[in-house]
Design a protein around this motif. Structure first.
Motif, PDB file in Angstrom:
ATOM      1  N   ARG A  15      -2.580  14.245   7.978  1.00 34.77           N
ATOM      2  CA  ARG A  15      -2.712  13.257   9.048  1.00 34.77           C
ATOM      3  C   ARG A  15      -2.475  11.858   8.484  1.00 34.77           C
ATOM      4  O   ARG A  15      -3.004  11.503   7.439  1.00 34.77           O
ATOM      5  CB  ARG A  15      -4.106  13.357   9.654  1.00 34.77           C
ATOM      6  CG  ARG A  15      -4.380  12.371  10.756  1.00 34.77           C
ATOM      7  CD  ARG A  15      -5.714  12.596  11.402  1.00 34.77           C
ATOM      8  NE  ARG A  15      -6.779  12.543  10.400  1.00 34.77           N
ATOM      9  CZ  ARG A  15      -8.040  12.822  10.655  1.00 34.77           C
ATOM     10  NH1 ARG A  15      -8.410  13.202  11.847  1.00 34.77           N
ATOM     11  NH2 ARG A  15      -8.952  12.752   9.697  1.00 34.77           N
ATOM     12  N   ASP A  16      -1.677  11.061   9.193  1.00 29.44           N
ATOM     13  CA  ASP A  16      -1.433   9.666   8.855  1.00 29.44           C
ATOM     14  C   ASP A  16      -2.133   8.814   9.908  1.00 29.44           C
ATOM     15  O   ASP A  16      -1.594   8.603  10.994  1.00 29.44           O
ATOM     16  CB  ASP A  16       0.065   9.378   8.830  1.00 29.44           C
ATOM     17  CG  ASP A  16       0.390   7.963   8.391  1.00 29.44           C
ATOM     18  OD1 ASP A  16      -0.549   7.190   8.134  1.00 29.44           O
ATOM     19  OD2 ASP A  16       1.588   7.642   8.298  1.00 29.44           O
ATOM     20  N   PRO A  17      -3.335   8.310   9.614  1.00 25.23           N
ATOM     21  CA  PRO A  17      -4.077   7.552  10.624  1.00 25.23           C
ATOM     22  C   PRO A  17      -3.385   6.253  11.031  1.00 25.23           C
ATOM     23  O   PRO A  17      -3.526   5.810  12.161  1.00 25.23           O
ATOM     24  CB  PRO A  17      -5.421   7.250   9.957  1.00 25.23           C
ATOM     25  CG  PRO A  17      -5.482   8.089   8.743  1.00 25.23           C
ATOM     26  CD  PRO A  17      -4.099   8.485   8.389  1.00 25.23           C
ATOM     27  N   ASP A  49      -1.796   8.097   3.151  1.00 27.28           N
ATOM     28  CA  ASP A  49      -1.547   6.684   3.401  1.00 27.28           C
ATOM     29  C   ASP A  49      -0.191   6.452   4.048  1.00 27.28           C
ATOM     30  O   ASP A  49      -0.050   5.614   4.929  1.00 27.28           O
ATOM     31  CB  ASP A  49      -1.619   5.887   2.101  1.00 27.28           C
ATOM     32  CG  ASP A  49      -3.016   5.892   1.509  1.00 27.28           C
ATOM     33  OD1 ASP A  49      -3.978   5.997   2.289  1.00 27.28           O
ATOM     34  OD2 ASP A  49      -3.135   5.797   0.281  1.00 27.28           O
ATOM     35  N   VAL A  50       0.819   7.176   3.578  1.00 30.51           N
ATOM     36  CA  VAL A  50       2.184   6.970   4.055  1.00 30.51           C
ATOM     37  C   VAL A  50       2.799   8.330   4.364  1.00 30.51           C
ATOM     38  O   VAL A  50       2.685   9.270   3.583  1.00 30.51           O
ATOM     39  CB  VAL A  50       3.038   6.255   2.991  1.00 30.51           C
ATOM     40  CG1 VAL A  50       4.460   6.089   3.466  1.00 30.51           C
ATOM     41  CG2 VAL A  50       2.449   4.912   2.634  1.00 30.51           C
ATOM     42  N   SER A  51       3.431   8.425   5.516  1.00 32.81           N
ATOM     43  CA  SER A  51       4.172   9.637   5.880  1.00 32.81           C
ATOM     44  C   SER A  51       5.523   9.201   6.431  1.00 32.81           C
ATOM     45  O   SER A  51       5.828   8.014   6.496  1.00 32.81           O
ATOM     46  CB  SER A  51       3.399  10.445   6.928  1.00 32.81           C
ATOM     47  OG  SER A  51       3.378   9.759   8.154  1.00 32.81           O
ATOM     48  N   SER A  54       5.372   6.533   9.126  1.00 33.50           N
ATOM     49  CA  SER A  54       5.006   5.148   8.858  1.00 33.50           C
ATOM     50  C   SER A  54       5.785   4.521   7.706  1.00 33.50           C
ATOM     51  O   SER A  54       5.645   3.330   7.453  1.00 33.50           O
ATOM     52  CB  SER A  54       3.510   5.060   8.536  1.00 33.50           C
ATOM     53  OG  SER A  54       3.216   5.776   7.356  1.00 33.50           O
ATOM     54  N   HIS A  55       6.600   5.286   6.995  1.00 36.08           N
ATOM     55  CA  HIS A  55       7.352   4.742   5.862  1.00 36.08           C
ATOM     56  C   HIS A  55       8.492   3.857   6.364  1.00 36.08           C
ATOM     57  O   HIS A  55       9.231   4.248   7.269  1.00 36.08           O
ATOM     58  CB  HIS A  55       7.919   5.879   5.012  1.00 36.08           C
ATOM     59  CG  HIS A  55       8.412   5.426   3.683  1.00 36.08           C
ATOM     60  ND1 HIS A  55       9.649   4.864   3.510  1.00 36.08           N
ATOM     61  CD2 HIS A  55       7.829   5.442   2.472  1.00 36.08           C
ATOM     62  CE1 HIS A  55       9.808   4.555   2.247  1.00 36.08           C
ATOM     63  NE2 HIS A  55       8.716   4.892   1.588  1.00 36.08           N
ATOM     64  N   PRO A  56       8.657   2.658   5.811  1.00 34.34           N
ATOM     65  CA  PRO A  56       9.692   1.737   6.298  1.00 34.34           C
ATOM     66  C   PRO A  56      11.111   2.307   6.237  1.00 34.34           C
ATOM     67  O   PRO A  56      11.936   1.998   7.086  1.00 34.34           O
ATOM     68  CB  PRO A  56       9.560   0.530   5.374  1.00 34.34           C
ATOM     69  CG  PRO A  56       8.179   0.579   4.867  1.00 34.34           C
ATOM     70  CD  PRO A  56       7.823   2.031   4.790  1.00 34.34           C
ATOM     71  N   PHE A  57      11.410   3.134   5.263  1.00 31.44           N
ATOM     72  CA  PHE A  57      12.761   3.693   5.168  1.00 31.44           C
ATOM     73  C   PHE A  57      13.075   4.591   6.360  1.00 31.44           C
ATOM     74  O   PHE A  57      14.158   4.524   6.930  1.00 31.44           O
ATOM     75  CB  PHE A  57      12.909   4.482   3.865  1.00 31.44           C
ATOM     76  CG  PHE A  57      14.260   5.111   3.706  1.00 31.44           C
ATOM     77  CD1 PHE A  57      15.335   4.342   3.286  1.00 31.44           C
ATOM     78  CD2 PHE A  57      14.463   6.446   3.987  1.00 31.44           C
ATOM     79  CE1 PHE A  57      16.598   4.912   3.145  1.00 31.44           C
ATOM     80  CE2 PHE A  57      15.706   7.022   3.845  1.00 31.44           C
ATOM     81  CZ  PHE A  57      16.779   6.256   3.417  1.00 31.44           C
ATOM     82  N   TYR A  58      12.130   5.416   6.756  1.00 31.35           N
ATOM     83  CA  TYR A  58      12.363   6.360   7.847  1.00 31.35           C
ATOM     84  C   TYR A  58      12.223   5.729   9.227  1.00 31.35           C
ATOM     85  O   TYR A  58      12.774   6.227  10.195  1.00 31.35           O
ATOM     86  CB  TYR A  58      11.429   7.558   7.722  1.00 31.35           C
ATOM     87  CG  TYR A  58      11.687   8.370   6.481  1.00 31.35           C
ATOM     88  CD1 TYR A  58      12.839   9.108   6.343  1.00 31.35           C
ATOM     89  CD2 TYR A  58      10.779   8.376   5.427  1.00 31.35           C
ATOM     90  CE1 TYR A  58      13.093   9.838   5.201  1.00 31.35           C
ATOM     91  CE2 TYR A  58      11.015   9.106   4.283  1.00 31.35           C
ATOM     92  CZ  TYR A  58      12.171   9.837   4.184  1.00 31.35           C
ATOM     93  OH  TYR A  58      12.415  10.546   3.044  1.00 31.35           O
TER      94      TYR A  58
END
Length: 81
Positions: A15-17, A49-51, A54-58
């Motif tokens: 889970r990415d809150p 923390d990052v999935s 939420s990752h800027p690249f994706y």
């Protein structure tokens, strides 16, 4: 395979809150927290923390660095005249 030396491989929810997203996959990671998934079963949950949600690249929110300007500034400062 030898018996008793391998960790248990089971379904786990990651889970990415920050992005309010979660996905179910299989893993050997352990967790004390659980969550009830959409299929009605209860699975261990691991907060990340990052999935990919939420990752800027994706997500397309990545910054492009001005490398040409940095190179020119370096040459101006340290280059031979």
């Amino acid at each position: 395979m030898k018996k008793g030396i391998h960790p248990e491989y089971r379904p786990v929810v990651f889970r990415d809150p920050g992005a309010d997203s979660a996905f179910l996959t299989r893993s050997t990671i352990t967790s004390e927290k659980t969550i009830e998934w959409t299929d009605g079963n209860t699975y261990p949950v691991v907060d990340v923390d990052v999935s990919s949600a939420s990752h800027p690249f994706y997500t397309g929110r990545s910054r492009v660095l001005d490398t040409a300007g940095r190179v020119e500034r370096f040459k101006q400062r340290y280059g031979r005249t």
